[in-house]
Design a protein around this motif. Structure first.
Motif, PDB file in Angstrom:
ATOM      1  N   LEU A  11       0.828  -1.202   0.000  1.00 55.32           N
ATOM      2  CA  LEU A  11       0.000   0.000   0.000  1.00 55.32           C
ATOM      3  C   LEU A  11       0.864   1.254   0.000  1.00 55.32           C
ATOM      4  O   LEU A  11       0.630   2.197  -0.762  1.00 55.32           O
ATOM      5  CB  LEU A  11      -0.923  -0.017   1.222  1.00 55.32           C
ATOM      6  CG  LEU A  11      -2.028   1.026   1.280  1.00 55.32           C
ATOM      7  CD1 LEU A  11      -3.035   0.810   0.160  1.00 55.32           C
ATOM      8  CD2 LEU A  11      -2.731   0.969   2.636  1.00 55.32           C
ATOM      9  N   VAL A  12       1.892   1.271   0.843  1.00 50.00           N
ATOM     10  CA  VAL A  12       2.773   2.432   0.921  1.00 50.00           C
ATOM     11  C   VAL A  12       3.579   2.585  -0.369  1.00 50.00           C
ATOM     12  O   VAL A  12       3.706   3.680  -0.918  1.00 50.00           O
ATOM     13  CB  VAL A  12       3.705   2.301   2.140  1.00 50.00           C
ATOM     14  CG1 VAL A  12       4.814   3.345   2.098  1.00 50.00           C
ATOM     15  CG2 VAL A  12       2.908   2.437   3.431  1.00 50.00           C
ATOM     16  N   ALA A  13       4.140   1.485  -0.872  1.00 53.30           N
ATOM     17  CA  ALA A  13       4.963   1.556  -2.083  1.00 53.30           C
ATOM     18  C   ALA A  13       4.145   1.992  -3.288  1.00 53.30           C
ATOM     19  O   ALA A  13       4.604   2.804  -4.110  1.00 53.30           O
ATOM     20  CB  ALA A  13       5.619   0.204  -2.346  1.00 53.30           C
ATOM     21  N   ASP A  14       2.927   1.474  -3.432  1.00 53.74           N
ATOM     22  CA  ASP A  14       2.088   1.841  -4.563  1.00 53.74           C
ATOM     23  C   ASP A  14       1.618   3.289  -4.476  1.00 53.74           C
ATOM     24  O   ASP A  14       1.280   3.897  -5.486  1.00 53.74           O
ATOM     25  CB  ASP A  14       0.871   0.916  -4.653  1.00 53.74           C
ATOM     26  CG  ASP A  14       1.223  -0.454  -5.207  1.00 53.74           C
ATOM     27  OD1 ASP A  14       2.344  -0.599  -5.727  1.00 53.74           O
ATOM     28  OD2 ASP A  14       0.394  -1.371  -5.117  1.00 53.74           O
ATOM     29  N   GLY A  15       1.607   3.828  -3.258  1.00 57.26           N
ATOM     30  CA  GLY A  15       1.200   5.216  -3.098  1.00 57.26           C
ATOM     31  C   GLY A  15       2.305   6.208  -3.373  1.00 57.26           C
ATOM     32  O   GLY A  15       2.102   7.419  -3.249  1.00 57.26           O
ATOM     33  N   GLY A  16       3.471   5.736  -3.763  1.00 56.97           N
ATOM     34  CA  GLY A  16       4.568   6.630  -4.104  1.00 56.97           C
ATOM     35  C   GLY A  16       5.470   6.981  -2.927  1.00 56.97           C
ATOM     36  O   GLY A  16       6.500   7.622  -3.091  1.00 56.97           O
ATOM     37  N   GLY A  17       5.077   6.569  -1.732  1.00 55.13           N
ATOM     38  CA  GLY A  17       5.914   6.811  -0.566  1.00 55.13           C
ATOM     39  C   GLY A  17       5.788   8.223  -0.019  1.00 55.13           C
ATOM     40  O   GLY A  17       5.714   9.194  -0.769  1.00 55.13           O
ATOM     41  N   HIS A  18       5.706   8.328   1.282  1.00 53.60           N
ATOM     42  CA  HIS A  18       5.656   9.619   1.966  1.00 53.60           C
ATOM     43  C   HIS A  18       6.022   9.361   3.424  1.00 53.60           C
ATOM     44  O   HIS A  18       5.543   8.388   4.016  1.00 53.60           O
ATOM     45  CB  HIS A  18       4.265  10.245   1.865  1.00 53.60           C
ATOM     46  CG  HIS A  18       4.192  11.644   2.388  1.00 53.60           C
ATOM     47  ND1 HIS A  18       4.142  11.936   3.732  1.00 53.60           N
ATOM     48  CD2 HIS A  18       4.187  12.836   1.736  1.00 53.60           C
ATOM     49  CE1 HIS A  18       4.097  13.244   3.895  1.00 53.60           C
ATOM     50  NE2 HIS A  18       4.129  13.819   2.711  1.00 53.60           N
ATOM     51  N   PRO A  19       6.861  10.198   4.032  1.00 52.28           N
ATOM     52  CA  PRO A  19       7.273   9.925   5.415  1.00 52.28           C
ATOM     53  C   PRO A  19       6.108   9.734   6.380  1.00 52.28           C
ATOM     54  O   PRO A  19       6.153   8.846   7.240  1.00 52.28           O
ATOM     55  CB  PRO A  19       8.103  11.168   5.772  1.00 52.28           C
ATOM     56  CG  PRO A  19       8.645  11.641   4.462  1.00 52.28           C
ATOM     57  CD  PRO A  19       7.566  11.360   3.467  1.00 52.28           C
ATOM     58  N   LEU A  20       5.061  10.549   6.241  1.00 51.04           N
ATOM     59  CA  LEU A  20       3.931  10.421   7.160  1.00 51.04           C
ATOM     60  C   LEU A  20       3.207   9.105   6.950  1.00 51.04           C
ATOM     61  O   LEU A  20       2.821   8.424   7.915  1.00 51.04           O
ATOM     62  CB  LEU A  20       2.963  11.594   6.976  1.00 51.04           C
ATOM     63  CG  LEU A  20       1.728  11.585   7.884  1.00 51.04           C
ATOM     64  CD1 LEU A  20       2.137  11.567   9.349  1.00 51.04           C
ATOM     65  CD2 LEU A  20       0.830  12.792   7.592  1.00 51.04           C
TER      66      LEU A  20
END
Length: 242
Positions: free
Chosen positions: A205-214
């Protein structure tokens, strides 16, 4: 299922494309059946392996059906919608590609998280030669996978990527002899299955979302409170291996 062979196991689902008379070309029936598979995996998340029968992954979309589609069907995104759904599945997906993965077949492979190829694998998007474009994900997924220059060579100049090209450009994870392809794909899924299911799900989920620190922090906060994290880390500290 009329054009798919579906094997459901405890931790994975194996889908084999089977339209031998059309080299596994993706038609409306296959789209419907892929939606059915997605519904099962959304309800009960498991890993997914997709392959093709008879030495071909999928040699394109069904041209006879495309010939009859018009503006309204294009705006429905018929093939794109199911490929997007596959890309959004909760747990990782693997495509085992032997032979041609062209047009819609290539776009199906691009929608999976990891691809393995036999030496005979060939990826390509010849849609402009038919007076259309690769509108089921290739125009942006391929760019993300191999970079803008190679993607434009495939999409605009009709370049086909053989297995060696696909490995060199990072499109596939490995080249495997055809008679070992499924065994190696299952071994890859076995390795994934040994990881924590929730950790895999949130990582995807995080990787597919492009990544963001939050986003990373929030996902990690969920995992830090999970019982599985404690059990796995206790086992590691007791001398086990991750």
């Amino acid at each position: 299922m009329s054009v798919l062979v579906v094997e459901e196991l405890d931790d994975r689902v194996v889908v084999t494309l089977r339209r031998p008379e059309a080299r596994n070309a993706i038609n409306a029936a296959m789209v419907r059946e892929l939606h059915d598979v997605c519904a099962r995996l959304e309800e009960r998340p498991r890993l997914l392996l997709i392959t093709g029968e008879g030495g071909t992954f999928a040699a394109g979309a069904d041209i006879a059906e495309l010939r009859e589609r018009g503006r309204d069907e294009a705006l429905q995104g018929i093939n794109r919608a199911v490929f997007d759904r596959i890309a959004r599945l909760p747990l990782p997906t693997v495509a085992a590609v032997d032979g041609y993965a062209l047009g819609g077949g290539a776009e199906l492979a691009y929608a999976c998280d990891v691809r393995l190829a036999s030496p005979a694998a060939v990826f390509g998007n010849p849609e402009p030669g038919l007076g259309i474009l690769a509108a089921a994900g290739a125009s942006w997924r391929l760019r993300e996978l191999v970079g803008a220059s190679v993607a434009k060579q495939v999409l605009l100049a009709g370049r086909r990527l053989d297995a060696d090209d696909a490995l060199r450009f990072g499109l596939v994870a490995d080249i495997v002899p055809a008679d070992e392809l499924l065994k190696r794909a299952h071994a890859l899924i076995d390795r994934m299955a040994r990881s924590g299911a929730l950790a895999l799900r949130l990582t995807k989920l995080v990787a597919d979302g492009g990544g963001h620190p939050l986003t990373d922090d929030l996902a990690q906060a969920i995992l830090f409170e999970s019982e599985e994290k404690r059990v796995r880390m206790d086992a590691f500290l007791a001398g086990g291996r991750p």
